[in-house]
Each structure stands twice: as C-alpha cells, then as structure tokens.
Scaffold this motif. Structure first.
Motif, PDB file in Angstrom:
ATOM      1  N   PRO A 320       0.807  -1.230   0.000  1.00  0.00           N
ATOM      2  CA  PRO A 320       0.000   0.000   0.000  1.00  0.00           C
ATOM      3  C   PRO A 320       0.834   1.270   0.000  1.00  0.00           C
ATOM      4  N   GLY A 321       2.148   1.136   0.099  1.00  0.00           N
ATOM      5  CA  GLY A 321       3.001   2.318   0.121  1.00  0.00           C
ATOM      6  C   GLY A 321       3.368   2.822  -1.259  1.00  0.00           C
ATOM      7  N   ASN A 322       3.083   2.017  -2.305  1.00  0.00           N
ATOM      8  CA  ASN A 322       3.456   2.383  -3.665  1.00  0.00           C
ATOM      9  C   ASN A 322       2.234   2.808  -4.475  1.00  0.00           C
ATOM     10  N   ALA A 365       6.984   5.964   5.005  1.00  0.00           N
ATOM     11  CA  ALA A 365       6.809   7.346   4.568  1.00  0.00           C
ATOM     12  C   ALA A 365       5.328   7.696   4.432  1.00  0.00           C
ATOM     13  N   LEU A 366       4.544   6.760   3.886  1.00  0.00           N
ATOM     14  CA  LEU A 366       3.103   6.991   3.744  1.00  0.00           C
ATOM     15  C   LEU A 366       2.446   7.144   5.109  1.00  0.00           C
ATOM     16  N   GLN A 379      -3.717  -0.876   6.522  1.00  0.00           N
ATOM     17  CA  GLN A 379      -4.628  -1.671   5.700  1.00  0.00           C
ATOM     18  C   GLN A 379      -5.953  -0.930   5.513  1.00  0.00           C
ATOM     19  N   SER A 380      -6.441  -0.295   6.571  1.00  0.00           N
ATOM     20  CA  SER A 380      -7.680   0.468   6.461  1.00  0.00           C
ATOM     21  C   SER A 380      -7.528   1.632   5.487  1.00  0.00           C
ATOM     22  N   TYR A 381      -6.336   2.239   5.460  1.00  0.00           N
ATOM     23  CA  TYR A 381      -6.086   3.311   4.490  1.00  0.00           C
ATOM     24  C   TYR A 381      -6.266   2.770   3.071  1.00  0.00           C
ATOM     25  N   GLY A 406      -8.618  -1.762  11.646  1.00  0.00           N
ATOM     26  CA  GLY A 406      -7.873  -0.508  11.706  1.00  0.00           C
ATOM     27  C   GLY A 406      -8.743   0.712  11.549  1.00  0.00           C
ATOM     28  N   GLY A 407     -10.068   0.498  11.611  1.00  0.00           N
ATOM     29  CA  GLY A 407     -11.003   1.599  11.403  1.00  0.00           C
ATOM     30  C   GLY A 407     -11.497   1.596   9.971  1.00  0.00           C
TER      31      GLY A 407
END
Length: 767
Positions: A320-322, A365-366, A379-381, A406-407
C-alpha cells in the motif's frame, strides 16, 4: 371444583382436537405442497388447474422477461411455448402488476380451477412465483419429459422474503468450475429463491477472470502444476470418486501437466446476463491486499520488496506504500465493473500478513505523511481509498470482517466470517455498517457435513442477540461460503452444498424455526427433484450410528432407511461396499470383534457416505476405589497451539482448575490452547454406555484403560462417538481437548443402552 374440572377437561379435549387437526393439516400441506422455502402464507384450495398447449399467458408489460422464463419452463414440460396474448382470455395464466405490493420481491399466487394469477410489483416477485409453480409441477419437468397436460393444485399464496441478502459463495480459484456448472449452480439457487452469488475469482492458487490490461494474470496466473491441495484430493480419490479432479481443467504445456482455467470477459458477461434473468446478482471478489500470489507471480512490482512467498500463515500482500499498487488495483476493478453491473464489489481484505509493510520505507513514509498509527490502520487506508474509488463509480465496497480492525468508514459493507471474533458484527453495526452474516459455523459449506448440519443451518439466527430491534436492521441477511481447496470436482461441490442450501434458503426466506419438522418432510419430497436435476446431493444420514461399538455377548446391527428408495449394503472384509455387496435387510448378528462398512445406495447405484463401524467384544469394566472422592475433574490448561492432543504431554502447564462441566471456561481467552480433564466418572448402573464427543478442534476421550472416542486433530466442529461397557461405580476418566485457533466447541453427551443422548451430569465427575 368438580364442575370446573369437568369444564377444564372438556376444554382440553377440544383444544387437543383442534391442535391435532391443525398438525394434521400442516402435515397434509407439507405433503401436497412440498415447497422450499415455504411461503409466508399458504391456503390450500379445492381442485386443480390444468395447463395444456392451448393455455395462454397474459402479462403486464413490466413482466415480459418473467413471462419468457415461464414459457421456458412450459417448453420443457409441454414441448411447446404458450401463446402470450393481450386482453382477458379464459383459463389463462395472468401476470398482473400491483403497485400496492411494496415489499421487495413479494408476490401473490392464486391457482384456482379456472385460472392462475401471479400478482407482484417487482419482476423478481413474478420470477419467484414462477419458481414456486416449478416446484408444484411433477419432477419430470426437470428431465424435460414432455406431457400433454400439467396439473397444478389449487392454492392461494402470499409470499415475501424475510431477508434481502440470500446468498451463496463459490470459490473458483482453488479449484476451477466451468461456465456450464456456474449456470447449473445459478438454476439451483433460483429454484430455492436465493438471490446473491458471490464469486471468489482470485486467490494465491489461481486468477480466474480475464483482465485485458494485465494479460499475464490469466496467461500465467490461471495455471499451476499440481499443488498440495490437488495431491490431497488425489489421495482421497482412491476411495471416493467425487475427489477425482475434473479432467477438463488439466492440460499439457511445455512438457508439464498444468491445472487451471479462466473466464473470458465475454463468457462472464454471458453468465451475468443468465443470472440476471433469474434475478440473481453476481458479486465479484478480487481479494486484496492479501491472497494475491497468483498476481504477484506475474507482476512482482506489486510487493514492497519484490518477493512473493508465504509468511508465517499467509502469503505476502501487495504494497500500500506504492502508487503503482493503486494504479493496478483501479485498472483491474475498472474492468471488473465493466463485466459485473452489480452495485456490490467485494475486495476481500482478509488474512493479510503485514510484516513486509512494517519493513518498507515506502509504507513508513506513507504512514508518517498520512498520520497512520499502525499496520492495521495502514490496511484500512488501502481499503478506504479503494472504497472511495468504488463509490466514484457508483459501487459499494464489501470486505471480510478483518477490514474493521484498523477503522473503516460506515459506508463499507462487512461480511462476517470469523466465529472466534463474535463481537465483530456488533462493532460493525455500532459503527454504522451494513453486515452480511457468513460465520464459519454453520455457514462454511466446505466443512464436512454430518447428521446435525441441516439442523444447525436451519436454526441459525443471523441477528446477534445483543443487538436491539433498530440495530438488527443493519443485518441484511446471510450467505453460505464454499471454499474449494478440497473440492476438486463438480460432483464434490454438489455433495457439499446440497441439501444444506435448502435449509439456508428456507431460513432466509421463511424464517420460521417452528416449521423445521415440516421442512424435513418437504425435503424428502425434494430429493426426487434433485435426482431429476442430476444433482450429486449428499444422501440423508443413516440414523443412530456410532463410530465404535462394544458388546459383551452378541452385538446386533439394524439400520432404518432414511428414504424408502435406498438400499443399505455392507461388507465385513475391509473392502468398500458396492452395488454387489450384501444387503442389510434384517438385523445382523455380530459375535466377534470386527469392522463392518455400510453405505446406502440409490436406485441408480450412487453410493452415499461409507460408515466404518468398529465392533469390539468386551467384558464389563470393573470399578476402582477412591477414598474419599471429591467432586469435579482436575484440569490442566496449556496456553499453546497443538496439532494433536498427544503433544500436550510434553508441554508446560499454564494453570490448573477444577470443574464439573465438560466445557471451556469463559476465562479462556487464548486463540490456541489445550485442556486436559482428568479424574473419574461415577456411573449409576451397569450397562453399555455410548459417548458422543463434539470438538472444534480435536479431542480424545478415555474411560478406563483404552480410548473410547477419538476425535483428534485440527478440524471444524464434528461429532465422534464410541461405547464402553461399565459396571456401576467409579471409572478412570480422561478427556484431552485442543483448540488450534479459529473458534472452538466442546460438548460431551452420553446414552445408556441405546437411550436418547443427553449431557453427562456434573455430579458424575470426581477426582
């Protein structure tokens, strides 16, 4: 007082007479109208309506498609389509629009001697009425046997579903299923008024849907060499042909034997249209961010570090960071939305090994940039960002219940499956989410069915007890899931979901648990329809059988047929029963220790489950003296994971306690554990005692020097049974239970000399 007693007695007699007549009427209705699911209201009429080739169909313009489906049914039954005409013709089948029927999918069906009237507001309601008519027609209709006329019994039905979401799920990734089978599956769902088909299209073991922007997903990801699941199926196929892998999905490529397959977009659009004509919505699932090995093999840029491997429990997820991950996901789902018009899109979101995210500089970084506090929130993001994309396309996101950890936004739809997290659906409802119930017990239809499966499904209540009436509205229904790691063939799939689907269908549509006995009577009638439809359903259980038997002088084996058409055959030489084996037509006398294998056979030679009945000749076990015995069993608690109960012997005891109940204490919170119950059982009389041990995961019961019930290993809830001959008094008792994680169940019952099973009294346990 005497006068009152006489009046009271008279009242009781009148009441009993009325009650008996009511029960008799219900039984007659079940026999005459063997409908599943049973209608909300049904009133039997007098006489019948006869359909011939001259009967007309008169339809409102809103129901043109449904008139076509009715005519398709008539073509199979009469060999010709009926004329669809305008006006008011006598002795016709009328499809009438009525805006007053506001309940979704509701319909009225009135069959009299002179006409058939279907009334609805929704086209779905008319279609459900057509399926009701289908069940009222002879089973020969399913075989396409043409008749000159058809007879429908006179009846008035007012009907509507209790739940909006009445679903089935099919995993086509682990093992693949043909287009023709998907259509069969849809037909069977339609017959029983189910309306949601959740297709699990991708996973670690295979990518099954064409994505034109990423052709390698199917060119490479749809194929594999045989894996450990295939090997396990091949091993079981030696005794059960249902485990033979469907050969149409095996090919030779570059000198290798490959298993797999995929659906082109055009093929799947055809399936979607086929389902839509039957008012079944197909919900696609592209599982991410985990369960993506089949995609990562071809597109390794999707991971944080370029690696594609198994972690401790699950495969490494996409990153999810890319930004390239989101570009890929949006491109894939854009094509999925072009294929599937459903407003619901399932993103999965379950069983994610987030380890590599914590090591990724891009993810760090994210998280810093977005103020994300931990990996579940990361993961929720990902899920929340994908939901916004779905919403921008007019779609709604569904995810497995892990996505709440994670919300999550209140607009996401939660599919609850983790029975060991019972508060997950409650938390989701409190958060404002809509919830669909799919708990592993009893709605994972890949779990091996047993004699209690249908009862558990039928009596499952989708509404958690702690929700109030307003909150309960957030539970929109339920579905059964079929995961196919160990389901390699269409025949095995049939066996696993039929007839359980019928129990689920009635629970979700009718939702009247008091109709269970009526349902069982109607189910018997449905088996002949399933035969005509070539469904490889699981035959009814042979009643009252144990896994282990003991006898002192002579044992006797007698089995009642669950269906009159079945033949029960047996062997005593260790071979599997076949159509040439001896028939068990009268009680079998057993005078020595031996293994007897029994199975039921249908008239066409189809064999049901094979039952291994172990008979052991045994003298009654003598008692032991303990002075003075104390109440309860002494228990050792192990906070660890075990694959077999024997592994507890060398483990460190975490704590001890005393109990007079065979149940896991409420204080046990560890996801994996073991409990050893030890002491004595004080039986009140001499006799043959049967014990029934239900475990999820495993357990072993010893009474005296030997194992009485072996239910060991990691598995879903299942009952195993055994017998022991005991003299009145104290006998050594030991029960080892293990839970590997994923929800547990522990229950011990007994019966004496064939009596009805019941829980072992707590006062019998001593130490």
């Amino acid at each position: 007082m005497i006068a009152f007693a006489k009046k009271n007695t008279a009242f009781k007699l009148v009441f009993l007479s009325v009650f008996t007549l009511a029960l008799s009427a219900r039984a007659q209705d079940a026999a005459k109208f063997p409908l599943i699911p049973y209608p909300s209201q049904l009133t039997a009429g007098e006489g019948s309506f006869v359909i011939t080739g001259k009967t007309n169909i008169i339809t409102a313009k809103e129901f043109t498609n449904e008139a076509g489906e009715l005519n398709t049914l008539m073509l199979k039954a009469l060999g010709k389509r009926l004329l669809i005409v305008k006006g008011n013709k006598p002795r016709a089948i009328k499809l009438v629009y009525d805006a007053a029927l506001t309940a979704p999918e509701a319909y009225k069906l009135n069959i009299s001697k002179s006409q058939v009237i279907i009334t609805a507001k929704d086209p779905a309601g008319v279609f459900h009425a057509v399926e009701t008519i289908r069940q009222l027609l002879p089973v020969s209709v399913e075989k396409g046997i043409v008749s000159k006329s058809l007879t429908l019994p006179a009846v008035t039905i007012e009907d509507q579903p209790a739940y909006a979401w009445r679903g089935m799920h099919l995993d086509v990734s682990r093992h693949f299923f043909s287009i023709s089978y998907l259509k069969k599956f849809i037909d069977r769902m339609a017959l029983y008024k189910m309306n949601k088909l959740h297709l699990h299209l991708t996973d670690d073991q295979g990518w099954r849907i064409e994505i034109k922007k990423y052709p390698k997903l199917t060119e490479e990801g749809a194929w594999r060499t045989f894996n450990n699941q295939d090997s396990a199926c091949m091993k079981r196929a030696k005794d059960n042909p249902d485990f033979v892998i469907d050969k149409e999905h095996i090919v030779q490529r570059n000198g290798k034997t490959m298993y797999g397959g995929f659906y082109t977009q055009q093929e799947m659009k055809g399936v979607v249209a086929y389902a839509a004509a039957r008012h079944i919505d197909i919900i696609p699932e592209i599982d991410m961010p985990g369960h993506m090995m089949a995609a990562i093999n071809s597109y390794p840029f999707l991971t944080c570090n370029g690696e594609n491997s198994w972690g401790k429990l699950f495969t490494k997820p996409i990153c999810p960071g890319n930004e390239s991950t989101y570009e890929f996901a949006q491109n894939v789902f854009s094509e999925i939305m072009d294929i599937f018009p459903s407003k619901y899109i399932h993103i999965g979101g379950d069983e994610v090994d987030r380890t590599t995210w914590g090591e990724s500089e891009a993810c760090k970084a994210l998280m810093a940039r977005e103020g994300i506090k931990d990996l579940p929130a990361l993961q929720s993001y990902f899920i929340n960002r994908m939901e916004k994309f779905f919403n921008s396309k007019g779609r709604k996101l569904i995810g497995w219940d892990e996505i709440i950890e994670g919300g999550i936004s209140p607009t996401a739809i939660i599919m609850y499956w983790r029975t060991w997290v019972p508060d997950a659906p409650v938390k989701a409802v409190k958060n404002g989410n809509t919830v669909i119930m799919t708990p592993g017990e009893p709605l994972y239809f890949d779990n091996q069915p047993d004699q209690y499966s249908i009862d558990r499904v039928y009596h499952f209540n989708p509404i958690p007890k702690v929700l109030n009436a307003e909150e309960a509205k957030s539970i929109i229904g339920a579905q059964a899931n079929i995961w196919t790691e160990m389901i390699p063939s269409e025949k095995r799939a049939d066996y696993m979901y039929m007839p359980r689907l019928t129990a689920l269908a009635e629970m979700l549509w009718t939702n009247q648990p008091d109709k269970y006995n009526s349902y069982l009577q109607r189910l018997v009638k449905q088996y002949s329809r399933m035969d005509a439809m070539n469904i490889n359903y699981r035959l009814p259980d042979l009643p009252g059988l144990l896994n282990q038997y003991v006898f002192t002088d002579e044992g006797r084996l007698s089995i009642s047929k669950p269906l009159p058409s079945l033949t029960i055959r047996y062997t005593t030489d260790g071979t599997l029963p076949d159509v040439k084996s001896p028939e068990l037509s009268s009680p079998l006398s057993i005078k020595k220790s031996e293994l007897i294998k029994v199975a039921a056979f249908t008239p066409n030679g189809t064999r049901g489950d094979v039952y291994n009945l172990n008979y052991t000749q045994q003298q009654m076990l003598g008692t032991v003296k303990v002075a003075p015995p104390k109440p309860g069993l002494v228990c050792s608690y192990y906070k660890a994971a075990f694959k077999h109960t024997s592994l507890m012997q060398d483990a460190k005891v975490d704590s001890t306690f005393t109990t007079n109940a065979i149940s896991v204490p409420a204080t046990v919170k560890a996801p994996s554990f073991g409990i050893a119950y030890k002491g004595y059982i004080d039986v009140p009389s001499d006799g043959i005692y049967s014990f029934y041990l239900t475990c999820d995961d495993g357990g072993v019961l010893k009474i005296g020097p030997t194992v009485t019930v072996d239910n060991d290993g990691n598995h879903s809830a299942q009952e195993r049974s055994g017998q022991v001959a005991l003299k009145m008094g104290l006998h050594p008792f030991a029960l080892d239970f293990i839970e590997g994680g994923g929800g547990f169940k522990l229950l011990l019952k007994y019966s004496l000399n064939g009596s009805e099973p019941k829980e072992v009294p707590g006062e019998w346990f001593k130490n």
